[in-house]
Design a protein around this motif. Structure first.
Motif, PDB file in Angstrom:
ATOM      1  N   GLN A   8      12.386  72.245  16.187  1.00 10.90           N
ATOM      2  CA  GLN A   8      11.740  71.582  17.314  1.00 10.90           C
ATOM      3  C   GLN A   8      12.665  71.625  18.519  1.00 10.90           C
ATOM      4  O   GLN A   8      13.896  71.682  18.374  1.00 10.90           O
ATOM      5  CB  GLN A   8      11.444  70.118  16.957  1.00 10.90           C
TER       6      GLN A   8
ATOM      7  N   TYR B 118      13.372  69.451  22.129  1.00 12.79           N
ATOM      8  CA  TYR B 118      13.146  68.217  22.873  1.00 12.79           C
ATOM      9  C   TYR B 118      13.834  68.324  24.231  1.00 12.79           C
ATOM     10  O   TYR B 118      14.846  69.019  24.372  1.00 12.79           O
ATOM     11  CB  TYR B 118      13.743  67.018  22.130  1.00 12.79           C
TER      12      TYR B 118
ATOM     13  N   PRO C 157      14.657  61.358  23.822  1.00  9.69           N
ATOM     14  CA  PRO C 157      14.145  62.737  23.817  1.00  9.69           C
ATOM     15  C   PRO C 157      12.622  62.759  23.690  1.00  9.69           C
ATOM     16  O   PRO C 157      12.035  61.904  23.025  1.00  9.69           O
ATOM     17  CB  PRO C 157      14.809  63.338  22.578  1.00  9.69           C
TER      18      PRO C 157
ATOM     19  N   LEU D  56       9.456  65.364  22.659  1.00  9.77           N
ATOM     20  CA  LEU D  56       9.144  66.612  21.963  1.00  9.77           C
ATOM     21  C   LEU D  56       8.435  67.597  22.893  1.00  9.77           C
ATOM     22  O   LEU D  56       7.463  67.248  23.561  1.00  9.77           O
ATOM     23  CB  LEU D  56       8.258  66.325  20.753  1.00  9.77           C
TER      24      LEU D  56
ATOM     25  N   THR E 180       7.086  72.502  18.407  1.00  7.26           N
ATOM     26  CA  THR E 180       7.524  72.702  17.028  1.00  7.26           C
ATOM     27  C   THR E 180       7.161  74.123  16.623  1.00  7.26           C
ATOM     28  O   THR E 180       6.037  74.562  16.859  1.00  7.26           O
ATOM     29  CB  THR E 180       6.832  71.717  16.072  1.00  7.26           C
TER      30      THR E 180
END
Lengths: 111, 111
Positions: free
Chosen positions: B33, B35, B43, B45, B48
């Motif tokens: 992932q 961030y 953080p 996202l 992914t």
């Protein structure tokens, strides 16, 4: 959309005192985590929870304990704060879909 | 030993330039992932990736997961000051919900 709420946002405490940081989620996520973030070290996992009353240690758990009595709340306790625990603490939650939602952090200073 | 190595550690560029940041490991990850973290916040996202060789695009950001699932890159086209922040990669292994974080790349985009 509050998501993850951490309290307090800032705290100054004296060496040797107990400190409890609170994390509250509105996402109903199963997994919750406590990280600390320090310059040169990045985010390091302290403790995590995979359900109510189910917790386990992370890589930097010494001096910390946690409790999770409800799905939405995850508490981090420093039993006797030390200067080495001065840091920014982040709570996160995930629902098993790989993505974490983080809180805004608690800046803790131990003097 | 840092499981995920990010490079460069710091990057300062002018608005409009392109850039790539890297996340490397000798270990295989089941997912990676990315961030972005802004000062005083947790953080957030961005993406992914779970399949070796996978490429994902998010407007001007392109994310790639290495064929062997040991590395990833983030490419930003025509960077803007709003892209300024700390970019973190994080990986999970063996289907675990726990993430290991790299130390991050601090990006500054100057107007």
């Amino acid at each position: 959309d509050a998501g993850i709420t951490q309290s307090p946002r800032h705290k100054v405490t004296e060496t040797g005192t107990p400190v409890t940081l609170r994390c509250h989620q509105t996402e109903n996520h199963r997994y919750m985590y406590w990280y600390r973030q320090d310059p040169g070290h990045g985010l390091r996992l302290i403790h995590y929870s995979y359900g109510v009353k189910d917790t386990d240690k992370g890589e930097v758990s010494d001096g910390y304990s946690v409790s999770r009595s409800k799905t939405e709340d995850f508490l981090l306790t420093l039993e006797s704060a030390t200067s080495s625990q001065t840091s920014v603490y982040f709570c996160a939650a995930s629902g098993g879909d790989y993505g974490y939602t983080f809180g805004s952090g608690t800046r803790l200073t131990v003097v | 030993t840092q499981l995920l190595e990010q490079s460069p550690q710091f990057l300062s560029i002018q608005e409009g330039e392109n850039l790539t940041v890297y996340c490397n490991s000798s270990s295989v990850f089941s997912s990676l992932q990315w961030y972005r973290q802004e000062p005083g916040e947790g953080p957030v996202l961005l993406v992914t990736v779970v399949t070796g060789g996978e490429v994902k695009k998010l407007k001007r950001l392109t994310f790639q997961f290495g064929d062997a699932r040991k590395d990833s890159s983030l490419h930003i086209t025509a960077a803007q000051p709003g892209d300024t922040g700390l970019y973190l990669c994080a990986g999970s292994q063996g289907g675990s919900e726990k993430l290991v974080f790299g130390k991050g790349t601090k990006l500054t985009v100057n107007p």
